[in-house]
Write an enzyme that holds these catalytic residues in place. Sequence first.
Site, PDB file in Angstrom:
ATOM      1  CB  SER A  72      -0.799   0.067   0.817  1.00 28.31           C
ATOM      2  OG  SER A  72      -1.582  -1.292   1.685  1.00 28.31           O
TER       3      SER A  72
HETATM    4  N1  SAH Z   1      -0.910  -4.258   4.047  1.00 27.22           N
HETATM    5  C1  SAH Z   1      -0.050  -4.913   2.749  1.00 27.22           C
HETATM    6  C2  SAH Z   1      -0.930  -4.503   1.610  1.00 27.22           C
HETATM    7  C3  SAH Z   1      -1.254  -6.469   1.198  1.00 27.22           C
HETATM    8  S1  SAH Z   1      -2.614  -5.618  -0.293  1.00 27.22           S
HETATM    9  C4  SAH Z   1       1.103  -4.758   2.358  1.00 27.22           C
HETATM   10  O1  SAH Z   1       1.150  -3.153   2.845  1.00 27.22           O
HETATM   11  O2  SAH Z   1       2.391  -5.116   1.879  1.00 27.22           O
HETATM   12  C5  SAH Z   1      -3.549  -6.966   0.516  1.00 27.22           C
HETATM   13  C6  SAH Z   1      -3.003  -8.583   0.466  1.00 27.22           C
HETATM   14  O3  SAH Z   1      -4.821  -9.181   1.399  1.00 27.22           O
HETATM   15  C7  SAH Z   1      -1.956  -9.066  -0.371  1.00 27.22           C
HETATM   16  O4  SAH Z   1      -0.867  -9.980   0.126  1.00 27.22           O
HETATM   17  C8  SAH Z   1      -3.284 -10.755  -0.395  1.00 27.22           C
HETATM   18  O5  SAH Z   1      -2.868 -11.034  -1.098  1.00 27.22           O
HETATM   19  C9  SAH Z   1      -4.053 -10.523   0.344  1.00 27.22           C
HETATM   20  N2  SAH Z   1      -5.387 -11.198   1.097  1.00 27.22           N
HETATM   21  C10 SAH Z   1      -6.603 -11.147  -0.190  1.00 27.22           C
HETATM   22  N3  SAH Z   1      -7.554 -12.080   0.075  1.00 27.22           N
HETATM   23  C11 SAH Z   1      -7.109 -12.329   1.757  1.00 27.22           C
HETATM   24  C12 SAH Z   1      -7.769 -13.462   2.422  1.00 27.22           C
HETATM   25  N4  SAH Z   1      -9.164 -13.756   1.958  1.00 27.22           N
HETATM   26  N5  SAH Z   1      -7.105 -13.972   3.315  1.00 27.22           N
HETATM   27  C13 SAH Z   1      -5.770 -13.203   3.569  1.00 27.22           C
HETATM   28  N6  SAH Z   1      -4.687 -11.954   3.493  1.00 27.22           N
HETATM   29  C14 SAH Z   1      -5.389 -12.051   2.025  1.00 27.22           C
END
Ligand code: SAH
Length: 224
Positions: A72
């Site tokens: 993000s």
């Molecule tokens: N806070 C993170 C943002 C990651 S984007 C950062 O700054 O790096 C959102 C993340 O949610 C992705 O890595 C994706 O794989 C994960 N995601 C999607 N669906 C999910 C679920 N049901 N349970 C856990 N993680 C999930």
Amino acid sequence: MIRAMHDKEQTGDFSGQRGRMVQRDLKGRDITDPAVLTVMGRLGREEFVPKNYKSQAYSDCPLPIGCGQTISQPYIVALMTQELRLNRYCEVLEIGTGSGYQTAVLARLAKRIYTIERCRELSEGAQAVLGRLGFENIDFYIGDGSSGWAEKRTFDRIIVTAAVPSVPGPLVEQLGDGGLIVAPVGPAGVQELVVGTKKEGKIIERVVCDVRFVKLLGKYGFEE
Ligand code: SAH
């Protein structure tokens, strides 16, 4: 001058860029929480992005991290953290570990973080970085975070870092009374950043702003 900055990046000195990011993208907008500003001013975002994106680690935008996912943008990380109103007694559930950058910011401000990621490769990458940086107050779980933490318990705060069509029921259940949840709620594409407060079993929602997140896939998220 440009050459000198480039050399610094090569040797891993990103402190100048990080300072500018805090001034321009956080303080320059509506991030006022001193603890959030201090933590983000010290934590190396470059540690959490792939090698070939390190030079862009301090631009205020999301960057690819693998698995078709993104880290993000710093402003959004700061905003969500600020809205969580953390203190060092808080136990926090995070859904969507991703790169682990948001996890690290939370871990510097709260007691313990329980973080769930569905993509094994990303969770293992985050575990490696956070281990190397010396974090000891984080529990990782690989699986569907839309169903909450496997153990039956509550948390003081919950943060969802992927878009949900509505706040998943299991997460409402796992939020302690008086607790706060921050999540991007809405359809794929554009959502509202919602802050929910739990009062007598119900969530009272407040909208902060419009945001764009990748979809949370899973039982109580979007269909895969
Ligand atoms: N806070 C993170 C943002 C990651 S984007 C950062 O700054 O790096 C959102 C993340 O949610 C992705 O890595 C994706 O794989 C994960 N995601 C999607 N669906 C999910 C679920 N049901 N349970 C856990 N993680 C999930």
